[in-house]
Design a protein around this motif. Structure first.
Motif, PDB file in Angstrom:
ATOM      1  N   UNK A  65     107.500-102.663  44.713  1.00  0.00           N
ATOM      2  CA  UNK A  65     108.080-101.882  44.419  1.00  0.00           C
ATOM      3  C   UNK A  65     109.544-101.756  45.602  1.00  0.00           C
ATOM      4  N   UNK A  66     110.585-101.378  45.036  1.00  0.00           N
ATOM      5  CA  UNK A  66     112.044-101.709  46.042  1.00  0.00           C
ATOM      6  C   UNK A  66     112.393-100.426  46.611  1.00  0.00           C
ATOM      7  N   UNK A  70     106.269 -97.675  41.053  1.00  0.00           N
ATOM      8  CA  UNK A  70     106.151 -99.554  40.614  1.00  0.00           C
ATOM      9  C   UNK A  70     106.593 -99.861  40.122  1.00  0.00           C
ATOM     10  N   UNK A  71     106.612-101.301  39.295  1.00  0.00           N
ATOM     11  CA  UNK A  71     107.570-101.612  38.049  1.00  0.00           C
ATOM     12  C   UNK A  71     106.382-101.498  37.355  1.00  0.00           C
ATOM     13  N   UNK A  72     105.140-101.409  37.272  1.00  0.00           N
ATOM     14  CA  UNK A  72     103.742-100.793  36.959  1.00  0.00           C
ATOM     15  C   UNK A  72     104.239-100.125  36.432  1.00  0.00           C
ATOM     16  N   UNK A  99     116.170 -98.552  34.079  1.00  0.00           N
ATOM     17  CA  UNK A  99     116.177 -98.434  35.906  1.00  0.00           C
ATOM     18  C   UNK A  99     115.165 -99.877  36.401  1.00  0.00           C
ATOM     19  N   UNK A 100     114.021 -99.901  34.731  1.00  0.00           N
ATOM     20  CA  UNK A 100     112.675-100.914  34.628  1.00  0.00           C
ATOM     21  C   UNK A 100     113.652-102.114  34.270  1.00  0.00           C
ATOM     22  N   UNK A 101     114.713-102.851  33.642  1.00  0.00           N
ATOM     23  CA  UNK A 101     115.842-103.652  33.676  1.00  0.00           C
ATOM     24  C   UNK A 101     116.294-104.254  35.535  1.00  0.00           C
ATOM     25  N   UNK A 102     116.988-103.630  36.526  1.00  0.00           N
ATOM     26  CA  UNK A 102     117.069-103.454  37.442  1.00  0.00           C
ATOM     27  C   UNK A 102     116.178-104.280  38.031  1.00  0.00           C
TER      28      UNK A 102
END
Length: 175
Positions: free
Chosen positions: A35-36, A42-44, A139-142
């Motif tokens: 989580x940036x 979060x990513x998930x 966003x998920x790619x980043x």
């Protein structure tokens, strides 16, 4: 060539779904909770939001309502990176079947989208689902890169794929 707007939509949506599946498969194992931004998904969670858009939008269209608490079948979020792509594929396949049952006349039907305003089925399919997912996939790619993964190229090669293409195009060194 697509014969109708629904057919065009289905073809584009399926192509984008393949890009989404490739990205979900590229997410780095063990980084589900990355989580940036402490206040963000979060990513998930963000990865599963792509399935949620397919599921909730098509289910609401099918039901004729976007009632709070109404959930499409099987929408519970997987808890591991490895389960995200297969889960998305399942939710997407169910959503495709719902869209295939629509007619051209359904595209102009208006529905109240949760507690906002009335939107046509056309707008829900293209904007609330397809374009919405493309936005979040970016966003998920980043986040994939930030968490140590390599995001696949979507609308052309990524930097690693492009480097391989350039290397393959170089003339062989003379010995």
């Amino acid at each position: 060539m697509a014969s109708s707007e629904l057919q065009t939509f289905l073809e584009m949506w399926q192509a984008e779904a393949q890009n989404t599946i490739a990205l979900l498969r590229a997410l780095p194992a063990g980084q589900y909770d990355f989580r940036p931004d402490p206040g963000g998904r979060s990513l998930g969670e963000l990865a599963w939001h792509l399935a949620e858009a397919d599921g909730y939008v098509t289910y609401g269209i099918e039901q004729g309502t976007f009632a709070q608490g109404s959930k499409p079948p099987g929408i519970e979020r997987p808890k591991t990176i490895e389960a995200l792509a297969p889960g998305y594929e399942r939710i997407h396949a169910d959503a495709v079947q719902r869209v295939k049952r629509l007619s051209a006349d359904d595209l102009n039907r208006k529905l109240r989208y949760f507690d906002t305003n009335d939107r046509t089925v056309r707008d829900l399919l293209w904007s609330a689902m397809l374009f919405h997912n493309i936005h979040h996939r970016g966003q998920l790619s980043l986040m994939c890169r930030m968490s140590g993964g390599v995001s696949p190229g979507m609308f052309g090669p990524n930097r690693e794929e492009f480097a391989r293409l350039r290397a393959a195009a170089r003339p062989a060194a003379k010995v």
